[in-house]
Structures are given as C-alpha cells and as structure tokens.
Design an enzyme around this catalytic site. Structure first.
Site, mmCIF file in Angstrom:
data_model
loop_
_atom_site.group_PDB
_atom_site.id
_atom_site.type_symbol
_atom_site.label_atom_id
_atom_site.label_comp_id
_atom_site.label_asym_id
_atom_site.label_seq_id
_atom_site.Cartn_x
_atom_site.Cartn_y
_atom_site.Cartn_z
ATOM 1 N N ASP A 148 -5.522 19.756 81.748
ATOM 2 C CA ASP A 148 -6.771 20.512 81.960
ATOM 3 C C ASP A 148 -7.803 20.246 80.868
ATOM 4 O OD1 ASP A 148 -5.299 22.054 80.135
ATOM 5 O OD2 ASP A 148 -5.742 23.975 81.112
ATOM 6 N N LEU B 259 4.370 31.254 81.857
ATOM 7 C CA LEU B 259 3.738 31.639 83.134
ATOM 8 C C LEU B 259 2.351 32.237 82.892
ATOM 9 C CD1 LEU B 259 6.582 33.162 85.336
ATOM 10 C CD2 LEU B 259 6.100 30.806 84.757
ATOM 11 N N ASP C 74 -5.034 28.044 83.385
ATOM 12 C CA ASP C 74 -4.374 29.340 83.533
ATOM 13 C C ASP C 74 -5.304 30.370 84.159
ATOM 14 O OD1 ASP C 74 -2.515 27.926 82.113
ATOM 15 O OD2 ASP C 74 -2.730 29.076 80.261
HETATM 16 P P1 ADP Z 1 2.041 32.845 77.808
HETATM 17 O O1 ADP Z 1 0.611 32.882 78.178
HETATM 18 O O2 ADP Z 1 2.710 31.571 78.214
HETATM 19 O O3 ADP Z 1 2.816 34.027 78.290
HETATM 20 P P2 ADP Z 1 0.899 33.080 75.172
HETATM 21 O O4 ADP Z 1 1.463 32.904 73.803
HETATM 22 O O5 ADP Z 1 -0.285 32.272 75.543
HETATM 23 O O6 ADP Z 1 2.105 32.870 76.206
HETATM 24 O O7 ADP Z 1 0.484 34.596 75.404
HETATM 25 C C1 ADP Z 1 1.380 35.643 75.072
HETATM 26 C C2 ADP Z 1 0.630 36.739 74.324
HETATM 27 O O8 ADP Z 1 -0.207 37.483 75.264
HETATM 28 C C3 ADP Z 1 1.541 37.785 73.729
HETATM 29 O O9 ADP Z 1 2.040 37.388 72.462
HETATM 30 C C4 ADP Z 1 0.608 38.981 73.624
HETATM 31 O O10 ADP Z 1 -0.249 38.857 72.507
HETATM 32 C C5 ADP Z 1 -0.232 38.856 74.891
HETATM 33 N N1 ADP Z 1 0.411 39.639 75.969
HETATM 34 C C6 ADP Z 1 1.118 39.162 77.003
HETATM 35 N N2 ADP Z 1 1.612 40.162 77.777
HETATM 36 C C7 ADP Z 1 1.206 41.303 77.190
HETATM 37 C C8 ADP Z 1 1.405 42.704 77.481
HETATM 38 N N3 ADP Z 1 2.130 43.105 78.514
HETATM 39 N N4 ADP Z 1 0.831 43.603 76.660
HETATM 40 C C9 ADP Z 1 0.091 43.206 75.603
HETATM 41 N N5 ADP Z 1 -0.125 41.926 75.274
HETATM 42 C C10 ADP Z 1 0.432 40.980 76.044
HETATM 43 MG MG MG Z 2 -0.868 31.583 77.400
#
Ligand code: ADP
Ligand code: MG
Length: 393
Positions: free
Chosen positions: A34, A122, A188
């Site tokens: 992307d 994901l 994404d």
């Molecule tokens: P991915 O997008 O692959 O899941 P990332 O590292 O890009 O991984 O994003 C994960 C981050 O997004 C977490 O560390 C947190 O900061 C935020 N996040 C994801 N889910 C939640 C949630 N349910 N509540 C609060 N923050 C969240």
């Molecule tokens: Mg991410």
C-alpha cells in the site's frame, strides 16, 4: 455492541447516546504494497471495535476501554500524547485530523470494546480510528468532501458515500502516521470502510480506487493467531518502509509500484543487497496481486492459493517480516488437504496467518492445525473462521 454499552453504563453511570462499530480486516494478498503505491486485496471480517458514546456539556473527552484498566481523559482543544495511555493516541490523533479539516469536536464520553485481537495483524488500530471517526460523526454530525474539507451536517449525518469513505480513510491514516507514529499506508483504513459482505476489496493505492470481486462461496477464511503480538509502533515497520523508499529512489521511480520483476532484475546492481531483497518482495507482491485477480476471475483457486504460499515465502525469505511461529502455521496449513493457500496477513513480525480453506472442512482444519501447533510450540492456538462483512457505516 453489548459489551461496549455495558462498559459505558458501568463506567459513566448513564446510557450511551449512540454506538458505532468498525470491522478489522484480513489482507488477502499484497503485503506492504500500500505505501509503495501498489495493489492489494483485502477482506473486512466479522471482528469489530465497538464504541458506545455520549456527548458532554464541557470540552472534556473521557475514554474507557475493556482492554485497558485506566481511563484516558483530555481536553478537545488541548490534545497531547500521554505515555501512560498510548492507546488513546488513536482517538486523539483522529480528533486532531478532524479539527484540521474543520470539524467541530465537542467533549464526549466513550467506551471501547474489541473483538479484533490487539496487535494481531487484523488491524485493530484502523478499526479503532474508523470507529472514532464515525462516533464523532454521530455526536457532532459532519460530512467530508473528497478533498477532506468538512461541512457541518444538519440533524443526522447522511449515509457515507465512497468519496467520503476515502476522505475518512485518509484522515485515519494521517492520524496513525502523524500522531501515533506508524508510517502505514491506506490499506487498513480503506478495508474497514469499503468492505462488502462476501467480496474481496481490491485497492489500487496509486490511483486510490477501490473495486470489489466476489470471494468464491465454497471458501472459508480461517485466521490463525500465532500468539506473538507485534508492536508496530515505530521499529521494524517504519524501517521496511524506508528501505522500500530508498530502493525506489535509486531506481529513479516515485515508488516501487512502477517497477516490474524483469525491470528489477535488470537494475539489481544499483541496490544494496537489503534494498534489493525488500524490492523483490514488493515488486513480486504487486505481480502476484495482478495474476491472482486473473486466477480468481476464472475460479482457478489452486493457482490463487499458490500465490498465497509464494507471498509467505517472500515475506519469510526476502522482506523478513515473518517469525518462526508464523512460518510454523503456514507449514502446518500446507499439509492440510483442505487448505488452498496460507500466508501471514498484515504487517508481520507476529500476528496472524490467513488460510483459505474449503468451507465444509473449515472446522476440521482449525482443529487439526490447532493440535499440531500446540504440540510444536507448547502454546494453544487461537483461530477463527471469519465471515466477510460490510465495512463500517
Ligand atoms: P493491529 O492494528 O495489527 O491490531 P497495532 O499495533 O497497529 O496492531 O494496533 C494495536 C494498538 O491499537 C493497541 O496497542 C492499542 O493502542 C490500540 N487498540 C487496539 N484495540 C484497542 C482497544 N480495544 N482499546 C483501546 N485501544 C486499542
Ligand atoms: Mg495496526
């Protein structure tokens, strides 16, 4: 929805005024293409971030998440990073982007609940950004024009159009790039907004166009979570992106999108060994997406699945964004007769694999790979058969 509503009621002591949800996504084919202005195929899946919210009379925002112990509090007119609650950076960064586009963002309370695994590949991050954008759109209705300019909406905001979806995706990406510090592309955010039930979302990141193609009905999408949580913030992801950009510059093109496999071989001497390896992955992925689209169009699933395995091998050997657990999962999937193809999905360095499996064998596949993974690694495997769903609305 219910968990977010319950969390809201428990924390704030009142009922929320609205709920919003945004799906996570599975990258079907086209890894790290992307931000190289390339091609990618994705699926929105039935894992969601849900936000329950209500407006406040003051200019304060209070966020609570079922994934974190402590709430985050800040003032809409004074948004700063808080090292104690980095998870709030997604909503904060998004609010700043909306403000820059002219959206009036008043105070609000919100509770977040997720069935998208955090750091599982994901894209919980994009789902959180999109849910935040749509929460603000419900609380303080606005529309974004194709150029990103906001107009306040009277009463309820109208249903999203495709140009507004793209403008929202760009705002979410800008928040992740500028405030969170991950130089991700648009895959994404576009997937979470443009997903369609039972359809593959095909994204051209040069022309910023999206179209859809049916996913064959007899295929199941099985996601296997390695249990290794990647940390995309900073680090390896940004390093890979810089490597791709350096390779493109040395090849005299704006992005690796403009290079094809023979062109890369002919110019190989201009690149460092590591730049070459990274370029091989990106150029190969773009090529596989194009050939994969042709295979899917004629229902040649064996060929399409082969591209998924090739994609994983390229991640493992060239781009080096796999890890031993993901390699084991793909190896285990490959020996399952019902599996047509498997690869890591998303940024890599941990997270999950995508497996395309004959639908009537999906549960048998899950059980078999689960047993084998546990005996190889000592860790139980979390896996899901995912439905392909509509994007956030
Ligand atoms: P991915 O997008 O692959 O899941 P990332 O590292 O890009 O991984 O994003 C994960 C981050 O997004 C977490 O560390 C947190 O900061 C935020 N996040 C994801 N889910 C939640 C949630 N349910 N509540 C609060 N923050 C969240
Ligand atoms: Mg991410």
């Amino acid at each position: 929805m219910n968990e977010a509503i319950r969390c809201f009621e428990k924390h704030f002591g009142t009922a929320p005024a609205c709920t919003t949800r945004a799906p996570g996504r599975v990258e079907l084919l086209g890894n790290h293409t992307d931000y190289n202005q390339g091609l990618v195929m994705a699926l929105a899946v039935d894992k969601y971030i849900t936000m329950a919210a209500a407006p406040r009379d003051d200019d304060q925002v209070e966020l609570v998440s079922t994934a974190f112990d402590a709430p985050a509090r800040f003032t809409v007119g004074h948004i700063e990073r808080d090292p104690e609650a980095t998870w709030a950076n997604y909503t904060k960064g998004l609010l700043l982007q909306l403000q820059q586009r002219g959206v009036r963002t008043g105070g609000f309370n919100a509770a977040i609940h997720s069935t998208v695994p955090l750091g599982g590949g994901l894209s919980s991050s994009a789902a959180l950004l999109v849910a935040s954008a749509l929460t603000v759109r419900k609380l303080h209705p606005y529309t974004l024009a194709a150029d990103g300019t906001a107009t306040p909406a009277q009463g309820h905001a109208p249903p999203l159009t495709d140009p507004e979806r793209l403008a929202l995706a760009k705002a979410c990406q800008a928040a992740e790039n500028q405030f969170v510090g991950v130089n991700c592309g648009l895959l994404d955010h576009i997937s979470s907004l443009f997903g369609k039930a039972h359809q593959v979302v095909r994204i051209d990141c040069l022309h910023l166009t999206v179209d859809w193609a049916p996913l064959p009905a007899d295929l199941a999408v099985v996601v296997c979570h390695s249990g290794v949580r990647h940390a995309l913030v900073g680090g390896e992801y940004n390093e890979r992106r810089s490597m791709c950009e350096a390779a493109a510059a040395k090849l005299g093109v704006a992005a690796l999108r403009f290079v094809n496999p023979p062109g890369l071989e002919a110019a190989r001497a201009r690149l460092s060994p590591r730049e070459y390896e990274c370029a091989v992955h990106i150029v190969g992925e773009n090529d596989r997406v194009q050939r994969g689209a042709r295979a899917l169009a004629v229902n040649d699933l064996a060929t399409f699945g082969g591209f998924l395995f090739d994609s994983h091998a390229s991640s493992r050997d060239s781009f080096k964004n796999s890890c031993p657990e993901l390699d084991i999962l793909v190896e285990l999937a490959r020996v399952e007769p019902a599996c047509l193809g498997a690869r890591l999905t998303g940024g890599g360095f941990g997270g999950a694999t995508l497996n395309l499996v004959q639908a009537d064998q999906a549960e048998t596949f899950r059980a078999s790979v689960g047993r084998a993974y546990e005996s190889r690694t000592g860790h139980p495997l979390e896996s899901w058969v995912c439905d392909v769903v509509d994007g956030a609305a």
